[in-house]
Design a protein around this motif. Structure first.
Motif, PDB file in Angstrom:
ATOM      1  N   UNK A   2       0.822  -1.213   0.000  1.00 55.13           N
ATOM      2  CA  UNK A   2       0.000   0.000   0.000  1.00 55.13           C
ATOM      3  C   UNK A   2       0.851   1.255   0.000  1.00 55.13           C
ATOM      4  N   UNK A   3       2.065   1.151  -0.510  1.00 57.17           N
ATOM      5  CA  UNK A   3       2.958   2.301  -0.577  1.00 57.17           C
ATOM      6  C   UNK A   3       3.142   2.732  -2.027  1.00 57.17           C
ATOM      7  N   UNK A  36       8.603  10.111  -1.220  1.00 57.03           N
ATOM      8  CA  UNK A  36       9.145  10.355   0.120  1.00 57.03           C
ATOM      9  C   UNK A  36       8.033  10.608   1.137  1.00 57.03           C
ATOM     10  N   UNK A  37       7.039  11.434   0.763  1.00 56.50           N
ATOM     11  CA  UNK A  37       5.968  11.801   1.690  1.00 56.50           C
ATOM     12  C   UNK A  37       4.813  10.804   1.697  1.00 56.50           C
ATOM     13  N   UNK A  38       4.751   9.960   0.654  1.00 53.03           N
ATOM     14  CA  UNK A  38       3.632   9.041   0.468  1.00 53.03           C
ATOM     15  C   UNK A  38       2.300   9.793   0.398  1.00 53.03           C
ATOM     16  N   UNK A  39       2.362  10.985  -0.184  1.00 56.73           N
ATOM     17  CA  UNK A  39       1.184  11.837  -0.303  1.00 56.73           C
ATOM     18  C   UNK A  39       1.469  12.948  -1.315  1.00 56.73           C
ATOM     19  N   UNK A  64      -3.778   7.784  -8.011  1.00 55.57           N
ATOM     20  CA  UNK A  64      -3.829   7.258  -6.641  1.00 55.57           C
ATOM     21  C   UNK A  64      -5.267   6.948  -6.230  1.00 55.57           C
ATOM     22  N   UNK A  65      -6.184   7.801  -6.629  1.00 54.94           N
ATOM     23  CA  UNK A  65      -7.590   7.574  -6.320  1.00 54.94           C
ATOM     24  C   UNK A  65      -8.088   6.286  -6.971  1.00 54.94           C
ATOM     25  N   UNK A  66      -7.710   6.076  -8.216  1.00 54.50           N
ATOM     26  CA  UNK A  66      -8.099   4.851  -8.918  1.00 54.50           C
ATOM     27  C   UNK A  66      -7.454   3.625  -8.286  1.00 54.50           C
ATOM     28  N   UNK A  67      -6.207   3.752  -7.876  1.00 54.95           N
ATOM     29  CA  UNK A  67      -5.515   2.629  -7.236  1.00 54.95           C
ATOM     30  C   UNK A  67      -6.163   2.292  -5.897  1.00 54.95           C
ATOM     31  N   UNK A  68      -6.571   3.321  -5.165  1.00 56.64           N
ATOM     32  CA  UNK A  68      -7.219   3.107  -3.867  1.00 56.64           C
ATOM     33  C   UNK A  68      -8.530   2.383  -4.036  1.00 56.64           C
ATOM     34  N   UNK A  69      -9.307   2.746  -5.020  1.00 53.31           N
ATOM     35  CA  UNK A  69     -10.575   2.072  -5.296  1.00 53.31           C
ATOM     36  C   UNK A  69     -10.309   0.623  -5.656  1.00 53.31           C
TER      37      UNK A  69
END
Length: 74
Positions: A2-3, A36-39, A64-69
């Motif tokens: 999840x990184x 580095x920030x993971x954000x 990132x939004x698509x990956x999270x879904x």
């Protein structure tokens, strides 16, 4: 799992890279910070490359939004 491990620009053709020479360096600088920030929060960029950087950050946030879904469905 999840990184954020990497961010890359895919299918940037030669003519686009020639027309927009700041895209590749901006992606590199922004991706280093995001990894580095993971954000995407608190990412900094040069004022002379502001609009390119904002477009890149929006694309990263969208990915990132698509990956999270995708991971929530599992």
């Amino acid at each position: 799992e999840k990184k954020i491990k990497s961010i890359s620009l895919v299918n940037l053709d030669e003519s686009t890279a020639t027309m927009y020479p700041l895209v590749e360096p901006a992606v590199e600088k922004i991706s280093e910070q995001v990894i580095e920030k993971q954000s995407t929060e608190g990412i900094t960029y040069q004022s002379d490359n502001q609009y390119t950087s904002i477009v890149i950050l929006n694309a990263i946030e969208n990915a990132l939004s698509k990956a999270q879904v995708g991971t929530q469905a599992e």
